[in-house]
Design a protein around this motif. Structure first.
Motif, PDB file in Angstrom:
ATOM      1  N   THR A 155      -0.210 -15.364  -5.240  1.00 23.63           N
ATOM      2  CA  THR A 155      -1.319 -14.498  -4.831  1.00 23.63           C
ATOM      3  C   THR A 155      -2.609 -15.043  -5.412  1.00 23.63           C
ATOM      4  OG1 THR A 155      -0.911 -13.112  -6.751  1.00 23.63           O
ATOM      5  CG2 THR A 155       0.126 -12.437  -4.699  1.00 23.63           C
ATOM      6  N   PHE A 156      -3.643 -14.956  -4.593  1.00 23.74           N
ATOM      7  CA  PHE A 156      -4.952 -15.422  -5.075  1.00 23.74           C
ATOM      8  C   PHE A 156      -5.636 -14.323  -5.863  1.00 23.74           C
ATOM      9  CE2 PHE A 156      -5.679 -13.938  -0.639  1.00 23.74           C
ATOM     10  CZ  PHE A 156      -6.588 -12.916  -0.883  1.00 23.74           C
ATOM     11  N   PRO A 157      -6.566 -14.607  -6.741  1.00 24.50           N
ATOM     12  CA  PRO A 157      -6.963 -15.932  -7.237  1.00 24.50           C
ATOM     13  C   PRO A 157      -6.197 -16.317  -8.498  1.00 24.50           C
ATOM     14  CG  PRO A 157      -8.494 -14.291  -8.069  1.00 24.50           C
ATOM     15  CD  PRO A 157      -7.417 -13.546  -7.305  1.00 24.50           C
ATOM     16  N   THR A 158      -5.302 -15.414  -8.962  1.00 23.13           N
ATOM     17  CA  THR A 158      -4.666 -15.651 -10.256  1.00 23.13           C
ATOM     18  C   THR A 158      -3.438 -16.542 -10.144  1.00 23.13           C
ATOM     19  OG1 THR A 158      -3.568 -13.576  -9.832  1.00 23.13           O
ATOM     20  CG2 THR A 158      -5.438 -13.512 -11.340  1.00 23.13           C
ATOM     21  N   LEU A 159      -2.918 -16.699  -8.900  1.00 24.78           N
ATOM     22  CA  LEU A 159      -1.761 -17.526  -8.623  1.00 24.78           C
ATOM     23  C   LEU A 159      -0.490 -17.012  -9.273  1.00 24.78           C
ATOM     24  CD1 LEU A 159      -3.440 -21.036  -8.822  1.00 24.78           C
ATOM     25  CD2 LEU A 159      -2.792 -19.769  -6.770  1.00 24.78           C
ATOM     26  N   ASP A 160      -0.460 -15.701  -9.526  1.00 23.21           N
ATOM     27  CA  ASP A 160       0.821 -15.202 -10.010  1.00 23.21           C
ATOM     28  C   ASP A 160       1.769 -15.033  -8.832  1.00 23.21           C
ATOM     29  OD1 ASP A 160      -0.952 -13.262  -9.343  1.00 23.21           O
ATOM     30  OD2 ASP A 160      -0.600 -11.991 -11.083  1.00 23.21           O
ATOM     31  N   CYS A 161       3.023 -15.153  -9.098  1.00 22.66           N
ATOM     32  CA  CYS A 161       4.050 -15.152  -8.080  1.00 22.66           C
ATOM     33  C   CYS A 161       4.127 -13.773  -7.431  1.00 22.66           C
ATOM     34  CB  CYS A 161       5.358 -15.550  -8.752  1.00 22.66           C
ATOM     35  SG  CYS A 161       6.803 -14.861  -8.005  1.00 22.66           S
ATOM     36  N   SER A 162       4.045 -13.794  -6.124  1.00 22.85           N
ATOM     37  CA  SER A 162       3.973 -12.542  -5.381  1.00 22.85           C
ATOM     38  C   SER A 162       5.217 -11.685  -5.623  1.00 22.85           C
ATOM     39  CB  SER A 162       3.820 -12.857  -3.900  1.00 22.85           C
ATOM     40  OG  SER A 162       3.594 -11.691  -3.161  1.00 22.85           O
ATOM     41  N   ALA A 163       6.385 -12.322  -5.492  1.00 29.30           N
ATOM     42  CA  ALA A 163       7.638 -11.582  -5.668  1.00 29.30           C
ATOM     43  C   ALA A 163       7.737 -11.012  -7.080  1.00 29.30           C
ATOM     44  CB  ALA A 163       8.822 -12.490  -5.381  1.00 29.30           C
ATOM     45  N   GLY A 172       7.235  -5.311   2.717  1.00 31.02           N
ATOM     46  CA  GLY A 172       6.172  -5.708   3.635  1.00 31.02           C
ATOM     47  C   GLY A 172       5.871  -7.200   3.585  1.00 31.02           C
ATOM     48  N   HIS A 173       4.664  -7.541   4.021  1.00 32.83           N
ATOM     49  CA  HIS A 173       4.282  -8.955   4.063  1.00 32.83           C
ATOM     50  C   HIS A 173       4.199  -9.581   2.680  1.00 32.83           C
ATOM     51  CE1 HIS A 173       2.853  -8.202   8.278  1.00 32.83           C
ATOM     52  NE2 HIS A 173       3.452  -9.356   8.401  1.00 32.83           N
ATOM     53  N   MET A 174       3.870  -8.764   1.698  1.00 29.88           N
ATOM     54  CA  MET A 174       3.679  -9.324   0.357  1.00 29.88           C
ATOM     55  C   MET A 174       4.956  -9.999  -0.134  1.00 29.88           C
ATOM     56  SD  MET A 174       2.157  -7.485  -3.021  1.00 29.88           S
ATOM     57  CE  MET A 174       2.103  -8.395  -4.570  1.00 29.88           C
ATOM     58  N   ALA A 175       6.100  -9.492   0.332  1.00 36.07           N
ATOM     59  CA  ALA A 175       7.371 -10.075  -0.097  1.00 36.07           C
ATOM     60  C   ALA A 175       7.555 -11.500   0.426  1.00 36.07           C
ATOM     61  CB  ALA A 175       8.519  -9.185   0.370  1.00 36.07           C
ATOM     62  N   GLN A 176       6.828 -11.835   1.476  1.00 37.08           N
ATOM     63  CA  GLN A 176       6.973 -13.177   2.050  1.00 37.08           C
ATOM     64  C   GLN A 176       6.100 -14.213   1.339  1.00 37.08           C
ATOM     65  OE1 GLN A 176       6.090 -11.363   6.086  1.00 37.08           O
ATOM     66  NE2 GLN A 176       7.325 -13.100   6.709  1.00 37.08           N
ATOM     67  N   ALA A 203       0.840  -1.204   0.000  1.00 34.03           N
ATOM     68  CA  ALA A 203       0.000   0.000   0.000  1.00 34.03           C
ATOM     69  C   ALA A 203       0.873   1.252   0.000  1.00 34.03           C
ATOM     70  CB  ALA A 203      -0.931  -0.001   1.213  1.00 34.03           C
ATOM     71  N   GLY A 204       1.894   1.248   0.850  1.00 36.66           N
ATOM     72  CA  GLY A 204       2.777   2.410   0.946  1.00 36.66           C
ATOM     73  C   GLY A 204       3.589   2.604  -0.326  1.00 36.66           C
ATOM     74  N   ILE A 205       4.076   1.498  -0.898  1.00 37.71           N
ATOM     75  CA  ILE A 205       4.860   1.582  -2.134  1.00 37.71           C
ATOM     76  C   ILE A 205       4.018   2.165  -3.264  1.00 37.71           C
ATOM     77  CG2 ILE A 205       5.965   0.205  -3.955  1.00 37.71           C
ATOM     78  CD1 ILE A 205       6.912  -1.734  -1.769  1.00 37.71           C
ATOM     79  N   GLN A 206       2.802   1.637  -3.374  1.00 36.10           N
ATOM     80  CA  GLN A 206       1.905   2.104  -4.433  1.00 36.10           C
ATOM     81  C   GLN A 206       1.676   3.612  -4.312  1.00 36.10           C
ATOM     82  OE1 GLN A 206       0.611   0.220  -6.914  1.00 36.10           O
ATOM     83  NE2 GLN A 206      -0.404   2.008  -7.825  1.00 36.10           N
ATOM     84  N   ALA A 207       1.348   4.035  -3.083  1.00 33.53           N
ATOM     85  CA  ALA A 207       1.058   5.456  -2.872  1.00 33.53           C
ATOM     86  C   ALA A 207       2.290   6.298  -3.167  1.00 33.53           C
ATOM     87  CB  ALA A 207       0.585   5.676  -1.436  1.00 33.53           C
ATOM     88  N   LEU A 209       5.720  -7.925  -7.159  1.00 33.55           N
ATOM     89  CA  LEU A 209       6.078  -6.915  -6.166  1.00 33.55           C
ATOM     90  C   LEU A 209       7.451  -6.295  -6.416  1.00 33.55           C
ATOM     91  CD1 LEU A 209       5.591  -5.452  -3.423  1.00 33.55           C
ATOM     92  CD2 LEU A 209       6.740  -7.397  -2.342  1.00 33.55           C
ATOM     93  N   THR A 210       8.448  -7.151  -6.713  1.00 36.82           N
ATOM     94  CA  THR A 210       9.818  -6.634  -6.742  1.00 36.82           C
ATOM     95  C   THR A 210      10.046  -5.532  -7.784  1.00 36.82           C
ATOM     96  OG1 THR A 210      10.448  -8.604  -7.971  1.00 36.82           O
ATOM     97  CG2 THR A 210      10.976  -8.561  -5.633  1.00 36.82           C
ATOM     98  N   PRO A 211       9.392  -5.587  -8.951  1.00 31.38           N
ATOM     99  CA  PRO A 211       9.593  -4.441  -9.862  1.00 31.38           C
ATOM    100  C   PRO A 211       9.141  -3.130  -9.230  1.00 31.38           C
ATOM    101  CG  PRO A 211       8.486  -6.253 -10.987  1.00 31.38           C
ATOM    102  CD  PRO A 211       8.549  -6.622  -9.549  1.00 31.38           C
ATOM    103  N   LYS A 212       8.069  -3.194  -8.471  1.00 33.25           N
ATOM    104  CA  LYS A 212       7.577  -1.972  -7.818  1.00 33.25           C
ATOM    105  C   LYS A 212       8.549  -1.516  -6.738  1.00 33.25           C
ATOM    106  CE  LYS A 212       2.558  -1.973  -8.441  1.00 33.25           C
ATOM    107  NZ  LYS A 212       2.407  -0.616  -8.991  1.00 33.25           N
ATOM    108  N   MET A 213       9.139  -2.504  -6.033  1.00 31.14           N
ATOM    109  CA  MET A 213      10.118  -2.151  -5.009  1.00 31.14           C
ATOM    110  C   MET A 213      11.302  -1.443  -5.639  1.00 31.14           C
ATOM    111  SD  MET A 213       9.955  -5.676  -2.777  1.00 31.14           S
ATOM    112  CE  MET A 213      11.501  -5.399  -1.956  1.00 31.14           C
ATOM    113  N   VAL A 214      11.743  -1.993  -6.760  1.00 31.49           N
ATOM    114  CA  VAL A 214      12.896  -1.398  -7.454  1.00 31.49           C
ATOM    115  C   VAL A 214      12.551   0.011  -7.937  1.00 31.49           C
ATOM    116  CG1 VAL A 214      14.405  -1.600  -9.468  1.00 31.49           C
ATOM    117  CG2 VAL A 214      13.828  -3.638  -8.110  1.00 31.49           C
TER     118      VAL A 214
END
Lengths: 328, 674
Positions: free
Chosen positions: B195-203, B187-191, B161-165, B206-211
């Motif tokens: 992800t449901f329901p599409t089952l795409d890999c969380s990392a 955050g927790h998403m990195a762990q 949420a914080g990264i997005q904002a 997420l990681t492109p957004k982190m970068v």
């Protein structure tokens, strides 16, 4: 031309106000020189019927001290109001009830019982005063006590207020000077309802002690502490009422090393003195822990006496419920 | 107190029906007639009731009366000022009356919604109207204060949420300080594994957004940092941030990883790996961490504890290890603040009958995420606590610590979908028999119920019932060496004992352990369960009651990733909108010190939460700086001399209102006495 007339009366009070007036020393001669004293029970003989016989508005200045505790007090208050052009609530009792007003915490029966049954009371037959008593010579009366003590302005219209327990002599002298100057056309009276013979801010304004930002970790009793003579007493945890009390006394008590107990009454603009002080003290208590705050507050051993010693009858509450109820 | 003000004000009273919200309980016509009749001597020249005062027709009614009846004051008896004070102030302004000469009194929240006795409620509504009329005549025309808005924003919490904002605000061209307590954002998403329901890999998502957040020129990343203090007010906050010592010089560090390779001290990683794996004393939580710089965990580092080792320092090719580094305390100025501080997992040990912490093969949801994650401690192999045995049967228990009066009453919102995801992953990776123990299945998101249907088709078993106990005490040979799930199957109506190899507890989401202190620090409110309260639950779910402070993600309540992202983006849009206005109009409610009456007792000096009070040593008086004052009233209440007054809250206004409220009582007593 005859001199303007002066009266002074004591209702429920201790007599200290009378002494304070006499304590103005030779200034008292100015009173005599400028006024004809027509009624002053403590200083001269007079009868109520003499006052009743006077023309309405014939007394220029009446200093009324004491609260309204019984029907006699009320009768004279109303009588003097009618007869006086300027009625001054003189001293803390008339202004806000003072010590006699503390009886408003208890039902009147309890007040009477206490007064007539203490260990120092010699009352083997355990009698209580009765409003009227039949004697062979006829029926005699004493005044009837009211359930609560009222201030003068709760009974009659008051022109000016002169606070203090008692008012400071230099303030009395100044007020008398002012009235004389008004008589001579050299000065004007302040607007009706004003507080006279006092300052416009608080005791702190006249207090010379050093002040810092306030935080209180502990309340203490002055007799059990070695207070720093230079530093604000409240900062040392001594519950000094100076911050809420009207100035005018030259900060007598704090200057002498004792905390202000609030005899000059609420500062200008303060509606309820006790409530103000409670919220002020509470604001500077230095803790966020409820248990610790309770402990600090326990250091105020007599909150009613601390915050309402002089002004209970004149406060928003005026009296505790049992006292009101005792009148029903 | 209620001395007539000369010239007497001309007051209009408007009583709102609010459909049947008010009119269903309060006799609104009687209240308005009464006000017109009995309050006439108090200055009321017109009193009306109307279906919806807040409608444009209702507002026009007021404006028309201002012109035709020469109203100088307006009292609207309707809902809470939170809702429509602004509406009616604006309406008055439109009618040519200063907006602050309008008083909104609540006869909905304070009367119709809380009472059932119609006649008593009507009397109370009259009292409230009387209080409003007595008060409003003492109002004074005021002008709002305009202050500039600082273009920078503080985002607290570097979860999704914080990264997005932060990214949205930075993309709009404004600076952002992104503060994160952990050594990395994510955050927790990195762990999480999938992800449901599409089952795409969380990392992977997420990681492109982190970068992006890490590299964005407008984002200042402050990880391993915490907010210590917040001063100021909307548009002009001054925030003190403690940047904890990493013991690594970020200027020199290249993130090569030699230090943690060489570090001899292994530490159980109970944060990122949920206690299932190890990290070193000098570490990055995971390979894709942003920033890439490691931290030295001083509590576990041999050098800090025993004074020798320094292996990392010896091997660091750039000399970046700095054992003497100290915490850095910095202050930043920002105009707005977004809190996205997230959640913590319900501690399943609190439910002893589920055996977590006692029975080895009972896992929490977060442990399972790590177990299933290809980058996790088992390389993605779903195995029992022994690290090798693949379970043949797995029980997934829903609502652990949620929807339970003993723990948390609320639904944690994500556990049903998370449990279905787990069931799918277990089945896919191990082929085990999977049981889901649920109270209700809640799949209200896009594609969520379809996922549930898919799971049913895949052969996952569903047992409707709240699990009573998980035990290893076997009653028959088939149960030996197993965990037995004792449950009442409410669809069949009987008790069942189901032996399994592994149990996953879908534990609920809870507020962070320090949520209450953080709320206090930022001056916002927490609900009883510790989630932060939004300005309006439907219409303003991203703002708080404190101007300039916004919420996103699970800090406001449990929610899934799409909702957290949406809320982060929404908050960002609001903040960017505010920044673009360049200045903000503040309520002109301010405290002022009467210099004549102030005797410099200094009781108020320490109290101001906005540091707006300054003491003049030379004149021995205190003064309130109107630019900093927020009108909270703390000093007004504390001043023992009555020397401080708050605009709109003078003694006269408050006591007149009280007298008005008591007017009916007093006059009926007088009538009874006569």
């Amino acid at each position: 031309m005859s001199k303007p007339k002066f009266a002074m009366y004591w209702a429920a009070s201790c007599g200290g106000c009378e002494i304070a007036v006499l304590n103005i020393h030779e200034k008292i001669l100015d009173v005599d020189a400028n006024f004809e004293v027509v009624f002053w029970p403590v200083a001269m003989d007079a009868k109520y019927k003499d006052v009743e016989a006077m023309e309405d508005g014939s007394i220029l200045l009446t200093l009324f001290n004491g609260g309204i505790r019984n029907d006699e007090n009320e009768h004279i208050a109303k009588l003097l109001r009618k007869k006086s052009q300027i009625l001054v609530a003189f001293g803390s009792c008339a202004c806000e009830g003072c010590i006699p007003g503390l009886a408003n915490f208890s039902p009147i029966q309890q007040v009477v019982d206490t007064a007539f049954s203490t260990v120092s009371t010699d009352n083997p037959e355990n009698v209580r005063p009765q409003p009227s008593y039949d004697m062979p010579e006829g029926t005699i009366h004493i005044p009837t006590l009211y359930p609560v003590l009222r201030t003068l302005d709760q009974v009659v219209d008051v022109d000016y207020y002169m606070p203090g327990c008692p008012p400071e002599s230099h303030q009395i002298a100044a007020v008398i000077d002012l009235v004389i100057q008004v008589l001579q056309g050299k000065a004007q009276l302040p607007p009706k309802g004003s507080v006279i013979g006092a300052g416009g801010s608080t005791v702190c304004d006249e207090c010379k002690r050093k002040r810092n930002e306030k935080t209180i970790k502990e309340f203490g009793r002055i007799q059990l502490m070695h207070a720093d003579p230079e530093l604000c007493l409240l900062e040392q945890g001594i519950p000094c009422n100076g911050p809420a009390t009207r100035s005018g006394c030259n900060a007598r008590c704090p200057s002498a090393g004792a905390q202000c107990i609030g005899c000059y009454g609420p500062a200008e603009g303060v509606v309820d003195y006790g409530a103000r002080l409670v919220s002020a003290f509470a604001s500077v208590i230095d803790s966020n822990d409820p248990a610790e705050i309770d402990r600090i507050l326990d250091g105020l051993v007599d909150p009613a006496g601390q915050f309402y010693r002089f002004n209970l009858a004149g406060s928003l509450l005026r009296a505790a419920k049992p006292a009101w109820k005792s009148g029903d | 107190m209620s001395d007539e003000k000369k010239p007497q004000e001309r007051v209009g009273v408007y009583v709102c029906h609010c459909g049947t919200n008010i009119a269903g309980v309060v006799n609104v016509a009687e209240v308005s007639e009464w006000a017109g009749r009995e309050m006439a001597k108090e200055g009321v020249v017109v009193a009306r009731d109307y279906k919806f005062m807040c409608s444009s027709l209702g507002q026009e009614l007021i404006q028309k009366d201002i012109k035709e009846h020469g109203l100088t004051r307006v009292v609207v008896a309707a809902c809470s000022p939170h809702l429509h004070e602004k509406t009616f102030r604006t309406a008055c302004n439109g009618g040519g009356l200063n907006p602050y000469l309008c008083e909104l009194v609540s006869i909905r929240e304070q009367v119709s919604w809380v009472h059932t006795d119609k006649s008593a409620a009507t009397e109370k509504a009259k009292a409230i109207v009387a209080g409003g009329v007595r008060r409003v005549v003492h109002h004074e025309p005021l002008e709002p204060l305009h202050v500039p808005i600082h273009p920078a924003t503080l985002v607290v919490g570097g979860g999704i949420a914080g990264i997005q904002a932060a990214l949205e605000i930075a993309e709009a061209g404004y600076p952002v300080y992104l503060v994160e307590r952990e050594p990395t954002i994510g955050g927790h998403m990195a762990q999480f594994d999938k992800t449901f329901p599409t089952l795409d890999c969380s990392a992977c998502i997420l990681t492109p957004k982190m970068v992006d957040a890490g590299n964005h020129p407008n984002i200042t990343l402050l990880t391993y940092s915490e907010v210590e203090k917040v001063d100021g007010y909307v548009g002009n906050f001054v925030v003190t941030i403690r940047k904890r010592a990493r013991s690594v010089n970020e200027e020199l560090c290249t993130g090569c990883g030699i230090c943690w390779e060489k570090c001899p001290k292994k530490v159980i990683d109970d944060k990122f790996e949920a206690g299932l794996g190890y990290r070193k004393a000098v570490y990055v939580p995971f390979p894709q961490a942003v920033p890439k710089y490691p931290v030295i965990d001083r509590e576990n580092c041999t050098y800090y504890q025993k004074g020798t080792c320094k292996a990392c320092e010896k091997f660091c090719p750039t000399g970046a290890i700095d054992f003497a580094q100290e915490d850095q305390v910095m202050t930043v100025e920002v105009g707005n603040i977004l809190l996205a501080t997230g959640w913590q997992l319900f501690d399943a040990r609190k439910i002893p009958n589920y055996g977590y912490g006692r029975l080895a093969n009972v896992f929490t949801s977060l442990e399972f995420e790590r177990l299933s994650n290809a980058a996790g401690p088992t390389g993605g192999n779903i195995v029992l606590r022994d690290g090798k045995t693949v379970p043949k049967s797995v029980a997934i228990v829903h609502c652990v610590g949620s929807r339970d009066k003993n723990y948390n009453n609320y639904c944690s919102a994500i556990c049903c979908m998370q449990s279905l995801k787990f069931a799918h992953l277990v089945k896919e990776k191990t082929g085990a028999t999977v049981y889901n123990f649920y109270i209700d299945i809640r799949t209200p998101g896009k594609g969520y119920d379809e996922f549930y249907q898919r799971l049913i088709e895949e052969g996952t078993l569903f047992v409707r019932g709240k699990v009573a106990e998980i035990t290893d005490a076997a009653r028959n040979p088939g149960e030996e060496g197993k965990l037995i799930v004792q449950v009442e199957d409410t669809l069949v109506g009987k008790q069942r004992r189901i032996p399994v190899d592994m149990v996953i507890l879908s534990a609920g989401l809870e507020p962070q352990p320090d949520a209450k202190e953080v709320a206090k620090k930022f001056g916002i409110s927490c609900s009883a369960d510790g989630f932060y309260i939004e300005r309006h639950p439907k219409l303003d779910p991203v703002a708080t009651m404190t101007e300039g402070i916004y919420l996103a993600g699970c800090v406001q309540g449990p929610k899934d990733i799409p909702s957290s992202v949406a809320q982060g983006a929404a908050a960002a849009a609001r903040i960017v909108g505010k920044i673009q206005q360049k200045e903000i109009a503040l309520e002109p409610v301010r405290a002022t010190v009467n210099q004549e009456q102030c005797s410099g007792c200094r009781i108020c000096n320490n109290l101001c939460p906005f540091n707006a009070i300054l003491f003049h040593e030379d004149r021995m008086v205190s003064e309130v700086n109107p630019a900093l004052c927020q009108g909270c009233g703390t000093c007004v209440a504390a001043c023992p001399a009555g020397a401080i007054s708050g605009t709109g809250f003078s003694n006269e206004q408050i006591l007149s209102q009280i007298e008005g409220l008591l007017m009916l009582n007093l006059s009926s007593k007088e009538a009874a006495a006569a």
